[in-house]
Scaffold this active site. Sequence first.
Site, PDB file in Angstrom:
ATOM      1  CE1 TYR A 482     -16.498-113.337   6.401  1.00 22.42           C
ATOM      2  CE2 TYR A 482     -18.190-113.545   8.065  1.00 22.42           C
ATOM      3  CZ  TYR A 482     -17.604-112.856   7.122  1.00 22.42           C
ATOM      4  OH  TYR A 482     -17.704-111.489   6.965  1.00 22.42           O
ATOM      5  CG  HIS A 483     -18.978-121.970   6.628  1.00 21.57           C
ATOM      6  ND1 HIS A 483     -20.214-122.087   6.405  1.00 21.57           N
ATOM      7  CD2 HIS A 483     -18.880-121.027   7.745  1.00 21.57           C
ATOM      8  CE1 HIS A 483     -20.948-121.568   7.166  1.00 21.57           C
ATOM      9  NE2 HIS A 483     -20.471-120.951   7.985  1.00 21.57           N
TER      10      HIS A 483
END
Length: 542
Positions: A482-483
């Site tokens: 999710y980065h």
Amino acid sequence: MGWESQRMLIFISAVATLIFFLGFHGFCYALDSPPYGFVKNASYAPRVSYHDYIIVGGGTAGCPLAATLSERFDVLVLERGGSPYGNPNISNLASQNDILAYITPTSPAQSFVSEDGVINRRARCLGGGTCINAGFYSRASRQEVMDMGLNPKLVDQSFRWVEREVVFRPQLTEWTSALRAGLLEAGVTPDNGFTYDHLDGTKVGGTIFDPAGHRHTAADLLKYADPARITVLVRATAQRILFRNVTAGGHRKKQPQAYGVVYKDLDGNIHEARLKQGSISAGEIIVSAGALGSPQLLMLSGVGPADHLRSLGIEVVLDQPMLGQGISDNPMNVLVVPSPERLALTSIQVVGIRPGYYIESLTGFNLGASNSSFQIGVVVEKLAKPLSRGFLRLKNLDPEDNPSVTYNYFAEAEDLRTCVEAMQTIMRTVDTEAMSEFRYPNQTVEYLQGLTASLMVNNRGRSPQDATSLEQYCKDLVLTFYHFHGGCEVGKVVDHDYRVIGVDGLRVIDGSTFNFSPGTNPQATLMMLGRYMGLLIRNGRK
């Protein structure tokens, strides 16, 4: 697809929690809502309102930014999601899987699938990604701070401001202690103890989960806001930014000026927020909608690649071909470790840091039916600074829909080489004496590779070799942490003060401006950046 199969699919896509059939075990508790009288549903907002600053996105950077600016100015925050308070799925570590599994048109986590076939989530909640992540808190490195062109002293002050309210020292479980020892035994040295700093080696980092297992989010930083000068509207989805060309000395200015935002409430009513007339030369629209939301909103507003905008019938305000370019996601791969020992529920507590990758873990999952289940630990690696880059484009004119995004995982050969090295480090770590208590003795690391390959599900093509070849394993079984970041990069779309190049009265302050994900996990830097830029803007105004 049955419910258990759906839960397995969610496990694969969930970076921070990696959900299995029965998920986490624990109790439920909802944190009481703080006395934020300034947080209101957008349905009750006036048709038109006027403010010194309008912030689109009450997320990881937006909340500290708004709190800081409200110390001196009238601030409006438009957040498309709801409040995190009173939602036990957000508040509790024990319910962390549910926040990712619960997918509705208004849920705090919005699902999307990249064009690469990797299932992902983006936050849709006041507090942003801090409401749905695994909680690990680790500062950007000193070199990263310098690379971002930030003042180290003000950066340190801003980090400390964040940490006073939302960061805690974790209480290590037996598994996490063993992982820490295993990393050191496998050569991920030195032992850096407990620290928020980003240092090569193995360390215990901070967490936004308090000792009782309750999550604290960026929304908690609104505690610092002046309630008389701030309004936060939830369920307020920005539709577009309003621009005008102004005249100066009888001459038309060459570049447009942002002066307002059109937004929609949950009932479908349209509202406008505008900058105060007396503040038009100094007040600003600040977009903090995230690495997907910020490029998307700018394109919907007419800022972006002209040909792409015209193909969708959008009037071009500014031809900006670099908008949406350079977007990247840090690829993640995992190794599943069935354990004969009962594993306590943990978020991420320990990290092994190498120049090209990071190693972390989570536990507290069951795999299988309730009468014959076994517990697992999940050890993960994330590429630190992938060279592979992609792009973002609009799919349609609906701001509530996800844009189309392509990350081009492993397009650069160096990224694949780094992934293989990281997986080899994980396998050495799992194979250490320190972790032997948490492994079945007859299960080799090669067996664990094959087991993990048999469990993984995504929308990418698969090869029979992914159970035996680490190169194929990395490519076929890539997941996300999710980065994702980029799309409005500093020096390309915004300047070093985060002003959109070619437009007056408009900034972008969030992860879309990054060309790398700072620290092992970026939430610390994003919250810091909100405070940091809030101070610079606040102190720069007369």
